[in-house]
Design an enzyme around this catalytic site. Structure first.
Site, short mmCIF file in Angstrom:
data_model
loop_
_atom_site.label_atom_id
_atom_site.label_comp_id
_atom_site.label_asym_id
_atom_site.label_seq_id
_atom_site.Cartn_x
_atom_site.Cartn_y
_atom_site.Cartn_z
N ASP A 1 0.87 -1.17 0.00
CA ASP A 1 0.00 0.00 0.00
C ASP A 1 0.91 1.23 0.00
OD1 ASP A 1 -2.14 1.71 -0.06
OD2 ASP A 1 -3.28 0.65 1.47
C1 NOJ Z 1 -3.98 3.98 0.01
C2 NOJ Z 1 -5.19 3.10 0.07
O1 NOJ Z 1 -5.18 2.36 1.27
C3 NOJ Z 1 -5.31 2.15 -1.09
O2 NOJ Z 1 -6.56 1.53 -1.04
C4 NOJ Z 1 -5.11 2.86 -2.39
O3 NOJ Z 1 -5.24 1.96 -3.45
C5 NOJ Z 1 -3.73 3.50 -2.38
N1 NOJ Z 1 -3.66 4.47 -1.31
C6 NOJ Z 1 -3.41 4.19 -3.71
O4 NOJ Z 1 -4.15 5.33 -3.84
#
Ligand code: NOJ
Length: 691
Positions: free
Chosen positions: A248
């Site tokens: 993430d």
């Molecule tokens: C953080 C989020 O937790 C995730 O779901 C997302 O895909 C990423 N950022 C990218 O934006």
């Protein structure tokens, strides 16, 4: 030799590491990486006009490997559909799949080839803002929806568009963040993880999801981003996942804050060792993997495996054959009429009727109606927590749609803001309420009150709105409450005092039209909750598939009724259904055999309508305690007034299996209770015996 193997054989260490690097920005530093062929992917870049030059540049480098371009297309790209929690309440698997297919085509037409969805995290805590992004609390329904979303995203049936991969997230247990506080620690038994949180991931991977995102959270003491047990043992070895894993946003680097990595280099080493292929945005792989591998040559194999997985995904996406997006593709794709129509159907099928004293559907005779509440005119909140490239100008507000009913004399006043009072407007709202036959209160949450890191410590209506509603109630008792929100709202007072309550979530572009159809009876409500709605915040966590205590009849709290406000699977219609004659073709069966369950459902009302028939099981005696009820099947059917339909469900004994002490599914001998009904509370029962 396959192309990926050929490529890897000729790549330098820097080029290999580059494949594992993903950035969310395009500054000079990243541009140099592109020129040198030392970056594998980007996110948050849109449009052929931006992406094509990047692809061309990297293809002219000495390492011509096209880029993956990721994006968060959670409930629509430009055509915005209901938030996933809302749409899960449709229990309409084909419709859900269709919305994902549309979103994927729209995104592909602007050069995106990796969609960071579906989010398949089970959520049992409505304080958690990200409950909006998932499909609720049930592992079985969550798995069916996970498969549908992967199928839709990866359908890739339009040969003129780039192919897209799904990236299923957030592996694993992210939805169990303590206290509903996003990013927080999760601490759970391996049994709970496997029984509750794993099934939707397993389903999504079995459906062929090409990639997976690991979660931010710490899992039993080790953040998932460096957790070898979860990524190597469970995901790779046990579930045989051969696709790409993505961290993430900066989650590998965040292991320093978790207190399990000394510095960026240590975090990078732990991320690679655990099996995270792509480092999203932190740059820790870019900076450190070369020296890490020089010092630990054993890790080169890990690097090569990761590169190979990424190259294979690129090959599967057809990127080596075609990496250019037709610059005019989006003109043909974006917000086609049929896409907007699907958004309308999706919105209609997401609205859950929670209470109705008979006031709905609205009678057509001329009436004076006061529309009150800060969300009546709002065109932003219906876009939900991931508005993506949605545009408020495309959103049909509630009032815009409702004003098209010529038979109603409509007065409008906000009365307050979403989170603050407006005394002058409140006075005007009270005045129009006093002049009207009935009030429609359009209240709830703005779209930035749910989603990532937007958690609430109290899940009631925001205070200024609750107070306004109570004031209005003293003036006019005929109130229909339309709740727009990204989570279930605790509505105990409202349930007691309102004439009708509609849970309308954040429904996307067609929000107003859909609510209008339901209120006026053009459509009959047919959605059912996929989360339990508690009476108060203090009852959280509250979910239908809990285990029994040793004292089931003891009350849980002295200050609130033991029951939920609305159970899982609940949702009213403008007609009524009667369930009877639940039977099985055999009463006794051996392991490996199957049993067919039948139930008769009669539409006892006056309107044709959809019903979602739900089948639950319970195993009263097992080696391990089992949920008091557990969804095992459902069907959504249309029934004519007066008609009786017989539904049939066939189960193999595997459906009733428990995970044994080695976590292997095991069919046990003994009684299984089977239930059918219109929600998880109102059920009829039969039993079978497994010999
Ligand atoms: C953080 C989020 O937790 C995730 O779901 C997302 O895909 C990423 N950022 C990218 O934006």
């Amino acid at each position: 030799m396959q192309r990926p193997e050929q490529f890897i054989a000729s790549m330098s260490i820097k080029e290999k590491i580059g494949q594992l690097v993903q950035f969310g920005k395009l500054k000079e530093e990243q541009d140099t990486l592109v020129k040198n062929g030392e970056i594998g992917s980007f996110l948050n870049i849109h449009g052929a006009e931006k992406i094509n030059p990047l692809q061309q540049k990297i293809m002219q480098s000495k390492n011509p490997v096209p880029l993956i371009i990721g994006d968060d297309v959670i409930h629509g790209y430009k055509t915005i559909f209901p938030i996933p929690l809302a749409l899960s309440c449709s229990w309409n698997i084909r419709l859900i799949e269709k919305t994902c297919e549309i979103s994927s085509y729209e995104a592909a037409s602007e050069g995106i080839n990796m969609i960071f969805a579906p989010m398949v995290d089970i959520a049992r805590d409505p304080r958690w803002g990200r409950i909006a992004e998932g499909s609720g609390e049930d592992p079985f329904l969550g798995s069916e929806i996970a498969k549908a979303r992967v199928r839709g995203i990866q359908k890739n049936a339009n040969p003129n568009l780039p192919k897209v991969t799904a990236c299923v997230k957030h592996f694993i247990s992210y939805g169990a963040a303590e206290g509903g506080r996003d990013y927080n620690t999760t601490d759970m038994s391996e049994r709970t993880m496997r029984e509750v949180y794993l099934p939707p991931f397993r389903a999504a991977l079995e459906e062929g999801a090409g990639s997976l995102m690991v979660a931010f959270n710490d899992f039993n003491g080790t953040p998932v981003s460096i957790n070898s047990f979860l990524i190597t043992r469970l995901l790779r070895q046990e579930l045989n996942f051969e696709g790409v894993t993505v961290s993430d946003w900066e989650s590998i680097e965040e292991c320093i804050n978790h207190g399990v990595a000394v510095d960026r280099k240590d975090a990078a080493m732990k991320g690679l060792s655990a099996g995270v292929d792509i480092d999203m945005n932190s740059g820790v792989y870019l900076e450190n993997l070369e020296s890490i591998i020089t010092q630990n040559p054993d890790l080169e194999e890990k690097l090569d495996q990761a590169v190979l997985r990424i190259l294979r995904l690129k090959e599967k996406l057809g990127l080596f054959d075609s990496f250019i997006t037709d610059p005019s593709a989006h003109l043909k794709e974006i917000r086609k009429d049929e896409y907007v129509q699907t958004a309308r159907q999706a919105a209609v099928e997401s609205i859950v009727l929670l209470k109705n004293n008979g006031i709905l559907p609205l009678k057509r005779n001329k009436k004076k109606i006061a529309v009150i509440g800060p969300l009546a005119e709002d065109t932003c909140s219906p876009l939900g927590c991931w508005p993506c490239k949605g545009n408020p100008d495309n959103v049909v507000s509630f009032i815009k749609a409702f004003q098209k009913n010529p038979e109603y004399d409509i007065l409008l006043e906000k009365g307050c803001e979403i989170n603050s009072e407006d005394p002058a407007s409140s006075v005007r709202a009270e005045s129009i309420a006093s002049q009207s036959d009935l009030v429609i209160a359009v209240m709830g949450e703005s779209n930035n009150m749910s989603g990532e890191n937007n958690n609430r410590s109290s899940i009631e209506l925001p205070k200024p709105q609750r107070e306004l509603l109570k004031k209005i109630y003293t003036i006019n008792k005929n109130i229909i409450l339309v709740v727009m929100s990204g989570r279930p709202i605790a509505l105990e007072w409202e349930d007691e005092h309102m004439a009708a309550v509609l849970q309308a979530w954040h429904l996307g572009d067609e929000s107003g039209n859909a609510i209008n159809e339901i209120l006026t009876g053009l459509a009959v409500p047919n959605a059912k909750l996929t989360v339990t709605v508690p009476r108060s915040t203090g009852q959280i966590p509250m979910y239908y598939n809990h285990k029994n205590t040793g004292r089931p009849s003891f009350r849980h709290y002295i200050d609130v009724a033991d029951s939920e406000l609305y159970p899982f699977g609940f949702g009213m219609s403008y007609t009524s259904f009667e369930y009877s004659n639940l039977r099985t073709d055999k009463k006794v069966l051996q392991e490996g055999e199957s049993v067919t369950l039948k139930v008769d459902i009669k539409n006892t009302g006056k309107l044709q309508a959809y019903e979602i028939c739900q089948i639950y099981m319970h195993d009263p005696v097992s080696e391990f305690s089992r949920p008091v009820k557990q969804l095992v099947a459902f069907k959504k059917i249309s029934i004519l007034p007066g008609e009786t339909q017989t539904l049939s469900f066939t189960f193999s004994t595997d459906t009733f299996a428990v995970l044994n002490s080695q976590y292997l599914p095991t069919v046990e001998k003994g009684t299984i209770e089977l239930f059918a009904g219109t929600n998880s509370r109102d059920l009829i029962k039969t039993t079978i015996e497994i010999l």
